[in-house]
Design a protein around this motif. Structure first.
Motif, PDB file in Angstrom:
ATOM      1  N   VAL A 135       0.866  -1.186   0.000  1.00 56.15           N
ATOM      2  CA  VAL A 135       0.000   0.000   0.000  1.00 56.15           C
ATOM      3  C   VAL A 135       0.899   1.230   0.000  1.00 56.15           C
ATOM      4  O   VAL A 135       1.662   1.459   0.947  1.00 56.15           O
ATOM      5  N   ASN A 136       0.820   2.022  -1.073  1.00 52.16           N
ATOM      6  CA  ASN A 136       1.750   3.143  -1.200  1.00 52.16           C
ATOM      7  C   ASN A 136       1.053   4.486  -0.987  1.00 52.16           C
ATOM      8  O   ASN A 136      -0.175   4.573  -0.934  1.00 52.16           O
ATOM      9  N   LEU A 137       1.856   5.500  -0.887  1.00 48.37           N
ATOM     10  CA  LEU A 137       1.366   6.843  -0.580  1.00 48.37           C
ATOM     11  C   LEU A 137       0.460   7.382  -1.687  1.00 48.37           C
ATOM     12  O   LEU A 137      -0.577   7.987  -1.405  1.00 48.37           O
ATOM     13  N   ALA A 138       0.820   7.159  -2.928  1.00 49.85           N
ATOM     14  CA  ALA A 138       0.004   7.656  -4.047  1.00 49.85           C
ATOM     15  C   ALA A 138      -1.394   7.047  -4.002  1.00 49.85           C
ATOM     16  O   ALA A 138      -2.397   7.722  -4.262  1.00 49.85           O
ATOM     17  N   GLU A 139      -1.454   5.775  -3.668  1.00 52.13           N
ATOM     18  CA  GLU A 139      -2.741   5.082  -3.586  1.00 52.13           C
ATOM     19  C   GLU A 139      -3.635   5.703  -2.516  1.00 52.13           C
ATOM     20  O   GLU A 139      -4.830   5.944  -2.737  1.00 52.13           O
ATOM     21  N   ILE A 140      -3.064   5.971  -1.359  1.00 54.96           N
ATOM     22  CA  ILE A 140      -3.861   6.539  -0.260  1.00 54.96           C
ATOM     23  C   ILE A 140      -4.242   7.978  -0.569  1.00 54.96           C
ATOM     24  O   ILE A 140      -5.375   8.403  -0.323  1.00 54.96           O
ATOM     25  N   ASN A 141      -3.309   8.740  -1.112  1.00 54.03           N
ATOM     26  CA  ASN A 141      -3.618  10.131  -1.450  1.00 54.03           C
ATOM     27  C   ASN A 141      -4.721  10.235  -2.497  1.00 54.03           C
ATOM     28  O   ASN A 141      -5.484  11.198  -2.526  1.00 54.03           O
ATOM     29  N   ALA A 142      -4.818   9.220  -3.363  1.00 50.12           N
ATOM     30  CA  ALA A 142      -5.892   9.218  -4.365  1.00 50.12           C
ATOM     31  C   ALA A 142      -7.265   9.077  -3.721  1.00 50.12           C
ATOM     32  O   ALA A 142      -8.272   9.513  -4.289  1.00 50.12           O
ATOM     33  N   LEU A 143      -7.301   8.466  -2.537  1.00 45.81           N
ATOM     34  CA  LEU A 143      -8.581   8.303  -1.853  1.00 45.81           C
ATOM     35  C   LEU A 143      -9.212   9.651  -1.498  1.00 45.81           C
ATOM     36  O   LEU A 143     -10.434   9.780  -1.479  1.00 45.81           O
ATOM     37  N   ALA A 144      -8.374  10.643  -1.192  1.00 47.42           N
ATOM     38  CA  ALA A 144      -8.905  11.960  -0.851  1.00 47.42           C
ATOM     39  C   ALA A 144      -9.726  12.529  -2.008  1.00 47.42           C
ATOM     40  O   ALA A 144     -10.759  13.172  -1.800  1.00 47.42           O
TER      41      ALA A 144
END
Length: 936
Positions: free
Chosen positions: A441-450
């Motif tokens: 689980v990477n940062l880009a993936e989580i930031n896309a959730l926003a």
């Protein structure tokens, strides 16, 4: 570099990348359910889940789940899904009238606390915990479930009696919250079926429906294809499966079953705003709801992607908490989280409690800016690293306790599977899956959730405030303008992190100077060279849990004229952090650790509470040492805390709710209006002085020689001795002789009656109090406890079942040893104003019956059974022993008292309850305080 660039590029478009092969592989694999659970479906459609689990031993947790709730009611049935739940306790095929409750109480199952049920929009769930160590109880428990499923008698006479009970439950739910909810619910639920079918229903229908109407609901929806039987406990799985099959297979499916419509909340893309006020609502609350289609975990990729949601929530929660820890916080409380909403929807919800109406725009702006900050700049890698550590640590804890997991926890998993299609892998498989996939689980993936969560589509904003402050609240135009300009000038998050040792220098260790073994209790008592005493009870109740408490005498009672500062002292100092760390930095430092310990100063004591595990025990002890020797104060932060606290109290004073007025009036009567027991007021905050708070804190923690530390849990005495010598043996010691100054405030003698008139709704509250001097000892204590329970049983029978005048009635007792013995009985219930006198009279009649004749032997039997069963479970928990050892040590009571219980229970007789009632219910010492609605 190329992969990193692509990940950032796609993240900007709201798309995240994970390795393609891995994604395809996981997406093609369904979630395999925990093989430790026996699942099946009977020919008639009933689903079952059965699991053997011996925590707690000789106990089972049963559930009957029905996929039928208030959303299925016709116009004429509104409230009858919930009414049906009530009727299943009022007469079934094998348990007529109230025999079900009576039978279960004799086995030690408490009505309300253990035996219970709930009705929601889409489901009804019945809960039955039952002992399995008595012949026939297991089978009888399953018989109860079968009766609930299709054996409700629905006797018209019992329906008539239960109307009053359900109407009283409805009455108790009325007030500002309900009135405001009724105004905004249709807005946020898009005028869907859910907005029209609140489980409590309509009073007009509850008063007048015909028995045939509720029978129709029962026949239509309590049917095999909509039911599940769940059984988890200390039993033989094959035996339980055979009993379930035998009992439930006889239930015939309906010939022409009604279609079970799946109602939905429509999404139209709009932004809805609801501004609601009420003259009895004292808070200023704002909710920002982004509605989303519900996401289901259908395959392993869904499970893996859910990690991102968990991590997002954790990081966002940390940022919101940091806002409240700033010198001038924008709100009293704030939070943002993605999760279940209702029906077919999830939601990303941000919520803030503003300090006053004028600050609502500030609070909403802060919510919008924090969301926009994540949208524009995302989270940082250190934030994600900490969140992953915390997440992995929490899963590791579940894994380590896998053989100590309570049956009730498993039951909830299977309920979620049946009702909400949530899979249960089992902790072994899930832990392995987390270990294998969390790192991907990477940062880009989580930031896309926003970008997915926070949109200008399908939003709802709800503003709730006092009617009196309506003019200061933001208007709909204000809110829409703020939404439009949200985050226009927002800047990137700055991660205020510190990486330095918690202690500036190593403590000079003390020594164990005395050691005593209390073999019967399994306790070792240590005395350290600085005078600190330590009680150690190693247990096997949990594999990875250590609980701790520390208690010293004194508290802010030693500063009798500075109560206001005393009340806030430990909170203000702790909010500043400890050692080199601010409170925010400390939380980040502890990421991935199970290390919790915080100081407190109460009226009579000061000390610590905390929890940890063997791995992080040293860090926890370092925390304690630091709080003793290196507390911090932050004047700017405290200034903001106190300003917010004052504003909160001003709100409460401006909008005096019926509950607040009644509570304050009752408190004034019971304490003779003593200043030391008066509720805090806005002017109280003005008296709080940080420098003086720091002096009080320093005084109370400058001498540890009278402290008793208690540790209970997964440790070996010899293994932790060196750590105790190093961190507790080095605590400051002056060997002063400390004690508290008890204020000696107890209810006044004599007969006192007071009626308070406050409130718009036609509802009342009644509190009856008997109190007086008392000889504090185990023999009297057990008699007081028995009297409380038998009176509770009788008043439920009298006021609820016979009079149909209350939903619930509470009887509580308390005893004090210091400064001299004192007891207090309190009886409380809510009811219709016109029924107050009748129900008070009936209460007094029930007391007089016990005074004249003693308790019913059957009620004594129930008390003994409940106490034995409750104790059997309690003594197998770390929490029980922590509090037992700490309380008995503080009070100077015999630590062997627990072993006297069997003998003490035998002393409860009809004659002893009669004597206790005569002694403790003194007609000359009686307080009655009643809340009535305002006179029109």
């Amino acid at each position: 570099m190329k992969k990193a660039f692509l990940a950032l590029y796609f993240a900007a478009l709201g798309i995240y990348l994970i390795p393609t092969v891995s994604a395809q592989n996981l997406a093609s694999q369904k979630v395999v359910l925990d093989p430790n659970v026996k699942t099946g479906k009977l020919k008639n459609g009933i689903t079952y889940y059965i699991r053997r689990n011996s925590e707690p031993k000789n106990r089972a947790e049963f559930r009957l789940a029905v996929k039928a709730g208030s959303v299925l009611e016709t116009d004429a049935q509104q409230g009858l899904a919930h009414f049906m739940e009530h009727m299943n306790f009022n007469g079934t095929t094998n348990f007529p009238k109230n025999e079900l409750v009576n039978f279960l109480q004799k086995t030690g199952v408490r009505f309300g606390a253990d035996l219970n049920a709930y009705t929601g929009f889409d489901e009804t769930v019945y809960m039955l915990p039952i002992p399995t160590d008595s012949a026939g109880l297991l089978e009888k428990g399953i018989q109860v479930l079968e009766d609930w499923a299709h054996g409700a008698l629905l006797d018209p006479a019992e329906i008539e009696k239960e109307r009053g009970v359900v109407l009283e439950e409805s009455r108790m739910g009325r007030g500002a919250q309900q009135r405001m909810r009724d105004k905004f619910l249709k807005v946020i639920l898009n005028n869907s079926r859910y907005a029209e079918r609140l489980p409590i229903g309509k009073d007009s229908i509850l008063k007048s429906f015909k028995p045939e109407t509720i029978k129709a609901f029962y026949q239509d929806w309590y049917r095999p294809d909509l039911m599940a039987v769940i059984a988890v406990g200390d039993f033989d799985v094959a035996k339980v499966e055979a009993i379930i099959t035998q009992k439930f297979s006889s239930i015939k499916p309906p010939v022409n079953a009604k279609k079970r419509t799946k109602y939905e909340i429509p999404l139209d893309g709009s932004t809805q705003v609801a501004i609601v006020t009420d003259p009895e609502y004292p808070q200023n609350l704002i909710q920002l709801i982004y509605k989303q289609p519900n996401s289901k975990e259908k395959n392993l990729l869904d499970v893996r992607n859910n990690f991102a949601q968990e991590l997002y929530n954790a990081m966002m929660g940390q940022r919101m908490q940091e806002l409240t820890q700033k010198p001038n916080p924008p709100f009293l409380y704030g939070g943002s989280e993605y999760g279940d909403f209702l029906g077919n929807l999830d939601s990303y919800t941000s919520i803030a409690l503003s300090k006053d109406a004028a600050s609502m725009k500030t609070a909403l702006t802060a919510l919008l800016e924090e969301n926009a900050r994540v949208q524009k700049f995302g989270f940082t890698q250190p934030e994600l690293d900490r969140a992953k550590k915390d997440f992995l640590n929490s899963i590791e804890q579940y894994y380590k306790e896998r053989d100590k997991t309570k049956s009730a926890n498993y039951v909830q998993e299977y309920l979620n599977h049946f009702l909400h299609d949530k899979p249960f892998m089992g902790i072994e498989a899930y832990y392995a899956f987390v270990q294998k996939n969390l790192e991907s689980v990477n940062l880009a993936e989580i930031n896309a959730l926003a970008k997915k969560y926070i949109t200008d589509q399908n939003r709802a904003v709800v503003v709730m405030g006092p009617e009196q402050s309506k003019g200061a609240l933001p208007t709909e135009a204000d809110i829409r303008a703020l939404l439009k300009d949200a985050g226009k000038d927002v800047t990137a998050y700055v991660d205020d992190v510190l990486d330095t040792p918690l202690l500036s220098s190593e403590p000079v260790a003390g020594k164990v100077t005395a050691e005593k073994s209390i073999e019967k209790l399994g306790v070792t008592e240590l005395t350290l060279s600085n005078g600190v005493k330590v009680l150690l009870k190693p247990t096997e109740f949990k594999n990875d849990e250590i609980l701790l408490k520390a208690t010293g005498k004194g508290g802010y009672s030693l500063f009798p004229d500075e109560r206001e500062t005393g009340v806030f002292s430990s909170y203000l100092i702790q909010s500043g952090g400890v050692g080199p760390y601010t409170q925010t930095q400390l939380q980040k430092f502890l990421a991935g650790k199970t290390a919790s310990a915080g100081p407190y100063i109460s009226e009579l004591t000061e000390g610590f509470g905390g929890s940890t595990n063997p791995k992080d025990l040293e860090t926890t002890l370092q925390l304690i040492y630091a709080y003793f020797t290196a507390p911090r104060k932050d004047a700017e932060l405290v200034k903001g805390i106190l300003a917010n606290q004052k504003a909160y109290l001003e709100n409460m004073q401006k909008t005096l709710t019926p509950e607040k007025v009644y509570s304050d009036s009752l408190n004034a009567v019971l304490t003779s209006n003593n200043p030391k027991r008066q509720p805090l007021k806005p002017e109280s905050v003005d008296k709080v002085n940080l420098d003086r708070a720091a002096e009080m804190y320093k005084d109370r923690f400058s001498d540890a020689s009278d402290f008793v530390f208690t540790f209970v849990g997964a440790f070996k005495v010899d293994a932790i001795k060196p750590l105790l010598e190093k961190y507790l043996g080095s605590l400051p010691s002056t060997e002063r002789n400390d004690d508290f100054q008890h204020p000696n405030i107890f209810p006044p003698k004599g007969k006192i009656e007071k009626t308070v008139y406050k409130g718009l709704e036609p509802k009342s509250r009644v509190t009856l109090v008997s109190s007086g001097e008392y000889e504090y000892n185990p023999e009297n204590n057990i008699q007081i406890e028995a009297l409380q329970e038998v009176l509770q049983i009788k008043l439920i029978e009298a006021l609820r079942e016979e009079e149909s005048g209350v939903y619930g009635v509470g009887v509580s007792e308390s005893t004090d040893k210091f400064p001299t013995g004192h007891y207090r009985f309190s009886i409380g219930f809510g009811c219709a104003p016109e029924n107050v006198d009748k129900l008070v009279k009936r209460t007094q009649e029930e007391i007089e019956k016990i005074k004249k004749n003693g308790a019913d032997p059957k009620d004594i039997e129930k008390f003994v059974a409940e106490t034995q069963r409750k104790t059997e479970l309690a003594v197998k928990t770390n929490n029980f022993w922590l509090n037992y050892l700490d309380d008995n040590t503080f009070l100077g009571d015999d630590l062997d008292e627990i072993f006297q219980q069997e003998k003490l229970l035998k002393s409860i007789t009809v004659a002893s309850t009669k004597a206790a009632a005569e002694k403790y219910f003194d007609d000359g010492n009686f307080i009655k305080v009643v809340l009535m609605p305002e006179k029109k």
